[in-house]
Every structure is written in C-alpha cells, then in structure tokens.
Design a protein around this motif. Structure first.
Motif, PDB file in Angstrom:
ATOM      1  N   LYS A 171       0.842  -1.212   0.000  1.00  0.00           N
ATOM      2  CA  LYS A 171       0.000   0.000   0.000  1.00  0.00           C
ATOM      3  C   LYS A 171       0.868   1.250   0.000  1.00  0.00           C
ATOM      4  O   LYS A 171       0.566   2.239  -0.673  1.00  0.00           O
ATOM      5  CB  LYS A 171      -0.960  -0.009   1.197  1.00  0.00           C
ATOM      6  CG  LYS A 171      -2.139  -0.958   0.937  1.00  0.00           C
ATOM      7  CD  LYS A 171      -3.040  -1.110   2.137  1.00  0.00           C
ATOM      8  CE  LYS A 171      -4.127  -2.148   1.846  1.00  0.00           C
ATOM      9  NZ  LYS A 171      -4.665  -2.744   3.050  1.00  0.00           N
ATOM     10  N   GLU A 204       0.920   4.190  -2.853  1.00  0.00           N
ATOM     11  CA  GLU A 204       0.726   5.593  -2.490  1.00  0.00           C
ATOM     12  C   GLU A 204       1.834   6.459  -3.104  1.00  0.00           C
ATOM     13  O   GLU A 204       1.589   7.514  -3.674  1.00  0.00           O
ATOM     14  CB  GLU A 204       0.790   5.690  -0.959  1.00  0.00           C
ATOM     15  CG  GLU A 204      -0.050   6.782  -0.352  1.00  0.00           C
ATOM     16  CD  GLU A 204       0.037   6.699   1.174  1.00  0.00           C
ATOM     17  OE1 GLU A 204       0.429   7.704   1.766  1.00  0.00           O
ATOM     18  OE2 GLU A 204      -0.239   5.616   1.748  1.00  0.00           O
ATOM     19  N   CYS A 264       1.490   6.584  -7.015  1.00  0.00           N
ATOM     20  CA  CYS A 264       0.425   7.510  -7.445  1.00  0.00           C
ATOM     21  C   CYS A 264       0.870   8.964  -7.239  1.00  0.00           C
ATOM     22  O   CYS A 264       0.585   9.822  -8.074  1.00  0.00           O
ATOM     23  CB  CYS A 264      -0.865   7.246  -6.680  1.00  0.00           C
ATOM     24  SG  CYS A 264      -1.667   5.721  -7.213  1.00  0.00           S
ATOM     25  N   SER A 293      -5.449  -1.593  -4.253  1.00  0.00           N
ATOM     26  CA  SER A 293      -5.041  -0.264  -3.719  1.00  0.00           C
ATOM     27  C   SER A 293      -4.931   0.745  -4.845  1.00  0.00           C
ATOM     28  O   SER A 293      -5.262   1.906  -4.676  1.00  0.00           O
ATOM     29  CB  SER A 293      -3.667  -0.280  -3.049  1.00  0.00           C
ATOM     30  OG  SER A 293      -3.507  -1.336  -2.217  1.00  0.00           O
ATOM     31  N   GLN A 306      -8.363   1.870  -5.798  1.00  0.00           N
ATOM     32  CA  GLN A 306      -8.924   2.709  -4.723  1.00  0.00           C
ATOM     33  C   GLN A 306      -8.254   4.083  -4.668  1.00  0.00           C
ATOM     34  O   GLN A 306      -8.883   5.066  -4.301  1.00  0.00           O
ATOM     35  CB  GLN A 306      -8.763   2.024  -3.368  1.00  0.00           C
ATOM     36  CG  GLN A 306      -9.818   0.947  -3.143  1.00  0.00           C
ATOM     37  CD  GLN A 306      -9.448  -0.011  -2.020  1.00  0.00           C
ATOM     38  OE1 GLN A 306      -8.464   0.185  -1.326  1.00  0.00           O
ATOM     39  NE2 GLN A 306     -10.224  -1.045  -1.860  1.00  0.00           N
ATOM     40  N   SER A 307      -6.976   4.143  -5.032  1.00  0.00           N
ATOM     41  CA  SER A 307      -6.257   5.439  -5.017  1.00  0.00           C
ATOM     42  C   SER A 307      -6.533   6.245  -6.274  1.00  0.00           C
ATOM     43  O   SER A 307      -5.872   7.254  -6.515  1.00  0.00           O
ATOM     44  CB  SER A 307      -4.747   5.216  -4.913  1.00  0.00           C
ATOM     45  OG  SER A 307      -4.448   4.349  -3.872  1.00  0.00           O
ATOM     46  N   ASP A 308      -7.477   5.764  -7.097  1.00  0.00           N
ATOM     47  CA  ASP A 308      -7.816   6.457  -8.335  1.00  0.00           C
ATOM     48  C   ASP A 308      -6.625   6.510  -9.299  1.00  0.00           C
ATOM     49  O   ASP A 308      -6.448   7.469 -10.050  1.00  0.00           O
ATOM     50  CB  ASP A 308      -8.284   7.893  -8.006  1.00  0.00           C
ATOM     51  CG  ASP A 308      -9.469   8.278  -8.883  1.00  0.00           C
ATOM     52  OD1 ASP A 308      -9.906   7.426  -9.684  1.00  0.00           O
ATOM     53  OD2 ASP A 308      -9.942   9.425  -8.794  1.00  0.00           O
ATOM     54  N   GLY A 309      -5.818   5.441  -9.241  1.00  0.00           N
ATOM     55  CA  GLY A 309      -4.609   5.411 -10.063  1.00  0.00           C
ATOM     56  C   GLY A 309      -4.877   5.223 -11.545  1.00  0.00           C
ATOM     57  O   GLY A 309      -4.092   5.662 -12.386  1.00  0.00           O
TER      58      GLY A 309
END
Length: 452
Positions: free
Chosen positions: A163, A167, A170, A202, A205-208
């Motif tokens: 994760k 992060e 991204c 992930s 979810q992180s809008d990657g």
C-alpha cells in the motif's frame, strides 16, 4: 553538495569512501558488521558474488541495519547503491532478504521510510529495491503472516509495504519528484507490482487508473516507447481485475489503446495491447464500443502483417472471432445507443426507419431517458454539422413516436438549444432543427404535412 542530487548515478555514489571505522567507534556498527563491510566494500564483482553465495543474509543484515540506524545522506545513498548494484547484477538475490535467519529483522521498514524522506536518488533506489524484494518473497510467507505465525505486530507487513508503494507511485504520477525520471520509475515499478492482487485493489482505490490512462499514447523515441510499453503492460494486468475494468470503461482508455495499435510498429507494444483488448472484449459494453471504434477492420489489417510472435497471432485470431460474435449479438438499439454515446452521429439507416422507432421507443426511457439527454447535450457540445443535423432529426423522431414526446423534450429544455441551431451556417443542420421545432410546437401530424 557539489552536484545536483537528482542526477546522481550509482557509479558516482560508489566512488565515495565511507568511514566505516568512525561508525563502529560511535557504536552505530558492530565489530562483526565492520569486518563484513571491509570484506565486501570496494571488491571486484565476482568476489562479492562469492561472499553473497556463502553468507548473503549476514551482509543483508548489516546493510539494512545501517539504513535503520544511520541518517547521514551520503552513507544512506552509498548503502542503497550497494544494494542496487547487488540486485541489478542478479535479481534472484532479493530472496536473501527473506532468509529465515532474518526473521527478526524488519527488512522492509527502512526502504518504505526512505521513499518519502530522501532526495530523488534515495527515493528512486528505495522504490526499485523495495519492488524487487517484495516480488522476490516466498509466497508461503504471506500465509504464515496472515495466520499471525511468524511476525510480531511491530513489523511492517507485506500489505503495508504494497500500500505504501502504491501511495508513492500515485504521488509520482500526479507530481513527479524528478522532472524526467519520476514517471518512468513509477510506471516501471507499477508494471512489476500489479501482479499482486493487493496492489491492483489499492491502485484502483487510489484512483490510479485515471493517472495511468494519459500515458497511453503513440510514442516516438526509444525512451517513450519503453514507457508506453510498461503503461500498456500495467493496463493489461489491470484487465484481469473486475473493479479496474469498470474504471477503464469510464476513462478514455479504449480509444487510446486502439490509437496505440494503429500507430505502433513495436511488436511487444502491439502484443500487450491486443492481449488487453482480448481480455476486455467480453466485459460490459466493451465489445460494442470496439466495433464502433473500427476494431474489426484494424484487426484484419494487423493480421495481414508479418509478426514473428505466435502469441500475438493467436490473440489476433481470438479477438477477430470474438468481435464477429459481438456483431451478431448487437441489437439495433444497442448499436444506436453506442453511436449516440460516442457522440458521432451519421445517417445510418435506422435513424429514418419507422420500424426502428416504433419497436425501440420505450427503450429510450431507460436510465431516466439517458440517451435522449445525451442527444440534447450533443446540440450544445458538438461542432460537427452532420452530428448536429442527425441529433435534431432524432429528437424530432422521439417527439413523433413517444406518446409524451413533446412534454418530455420540453421538460428537458431542448427547445432553446434547437432554436439556436436555426441560424447555423450548414443547411442540413437548419433544415433538421426546423423540423424538430415544428414537431415540438405543432404536433407530429402537422409537421409531417409541412415536411411533405
């Protein structure tokens, strides 16, 4: 600092002399640690390889403990350069970090911390090393940790590492720490890490996904071809993951992938895109969209080229068969809907076909009259005269065939938009805008009488 830290190379860093003895005197390195460092540092590659074969985990323990306990930038860079050199020479050495003798060492933590703390050299090396270590872990270890068997709570778990990496990746795609290497580094690691289910979830979810899509565009230079290949490889890995497929559907990824195939002569790029399209073909409305974007014709021309890769030829054949099946399945309303959603309208036969309108008029009620709303929006947004003319005509058809057509179209504020088009420079647009206004004001029968 004599040079710009962001452009340091591993070779430059490894020319430094680090005062290991001083660190031992200040108790930051043990006597054994110092011995190991003296034996390893500045030695020829084949000699180091022998040391790692004989006692690799001991060297890893010393190097990781330095990153944990010593914060001097030059030393941190040096140790990262040593580890990078070791893994670049042989990526299988990543397994050394997972040796059972290191079960009580948190081998992930220093790299994860340095991702955010250091200059670009430190960030880039930490990312690369961490990606390799994580990818090289024995998968049985995950099961052990999941059952709470082998690591205490203080340890950085594999999920935290993955994760944390996502992060950072991204963040690089949004605002790179290095102007030319931030994005290539992030995409390179992403293409390695997306094999991991946790990373896929992930990343979504992180809008990657929306950060990845702009990188899919035809490339010219060698460097940009590699970046494009790794971006497409990332999309291919995401095409095995349902939530990502939905995201890819709402972004402009499909037209971009097709543009790349049209404009690329690099076999590895074409192959990974064709494999992605094959995966997406059976999902949701992808098949219909591919047909509208002219993929069947493109696949035929690709099949006629001389590719050496068997996988690519097989994937092209499967894609061709799948597209043929899709064409057979599409109802006339599906085709119509695709045309409207793409925003490019033409006088295909169904627009003027009374049977089409009679049979499908209730389908226009789906999703709170979504297709009708899109037609009305096209009047505001399109600059193409043919599209505008057909949109006006279709709205007039809706008024004619739907029992409450005039009321619904009036409620959706279409009248003002059509009125604006009465002064359009294109005769086809003004003619169909006029027809639409007549049907709105006068009712269908009178308008058809006027039209006659």
């Amino acid at each position: 600092m004599t040079m710009d830290q962001s452009d340091l190379t591993t070779e430059q860093v490894l020319r430094r002399d680090i005062p290991w003895e001083t660190y031992m005197n200040t108790k930051l390195i043990t006597g054994t640690g110092l011995q190991l460092l003296r034996r390893y540092d500045k030695k020829p590659e084949n000699y180091k390889a022998q040391l790692l074969d004989d006692d690799g985990p001991s060297y890893i323990r010393v190097l990781v403990s330095i990153l944990r306990d010593i914060f001097k930038e030059e030393t941190v860079e040096y140790v990262l350069a040593l580890i990078d050199e070791m893994l670049t020479a042989n990526s299988k050495r990543a397994r050394l970090f997972h040796d059972t003798s290191l079960a009580n060492e948190d081998t992930y933590e220093p790299f994860l911390r340095l991702l955010w703390k250091g200059n670009w050299f430190i960030q880039e090396k930490s990312c690369k090393i961490l990606s390799l270590i994580v990818s090289g872990r024995p998968k049985a270890q995950d099961a052990l940790i999941a059952n709470g068997a082998s690591k205490s709570k203080e340890f950085t778990t594999i999920d935290n590492v993955l994760k944390g990496l996502v992060e950072w990746l991204c963040a690089q795609l949004k605002k790179p720490s290095h102007p030319s290497r931030g994005i290539p580094t992030a995409i390179n690691c992403l293409a390695t890490l997306l094999k991991e289910p946790v990373v896929r979830s992930s990343f979504v979810q992180s809008d990657g996904v929306k950060l990845l899509v702009p990188l899919i565009s035809p490339a010219s230079t060698q460097q940009s071809i590699q970046l494009l290949y790794e971006a497409c490889l990332s999309v291919w890995l995401l095409s095995y993951y349902e939530p990502a497929i939905e995201y890819l559907g709402t972004s402009r990824s499909l037209p971009r992938l097709i543009e790349v195939v049209k404009g690329s002569t690099k076999e590895k790029v074409v192959r990974v895109v064709v494999l992605t399209l094959r995966n997406l073909l059976q999902k949701g409305t992808y098949g219909a969209l591919m047909i509208d974007l002219g993929l069947p014709q493109l696949v035929q021309s690709l099949k006629a080229q001389a590719w050496s890769d068997e996988d690519l030829l097989e994937a092209l054949t499967q894609l061709e068969e799948g597209l043929k099946d899709n064409i057979k399945k599409l109802s006339s309303f599906d085709k119509y809907k695709q045309e409207v959603l793409l925003g490019h309208l033409d006088w295909s036969p169904m627009h003027k076909d009374p049977i089409f309108w009679r049979e499908n008029i209730t389908n226009f009620e789906e999703n709170d009259f979504q297709i009708l709303r899109v037609l009305i929006t096209i009047l505001d947004t399109s600059t193409d005269p043919r599209t505008l003319a057909v949109a006006c005509f279709d709205i007039s058809q809706f008024i004619q065939y739907h029992p409450a057509g005039r009321i619904i179209v009036t409620d959706l504020k279409a009248k003002e938009r059509v009125m604006k088009l009465l002064n359009h420079e294109n005769a086809e647009v003004t003619k169909n805008a006029l027809l639409c206004i007549q049907r709105l004001f006068l009712g269908a029968k009178y308008a058809s009488f006027l039209q006659a």
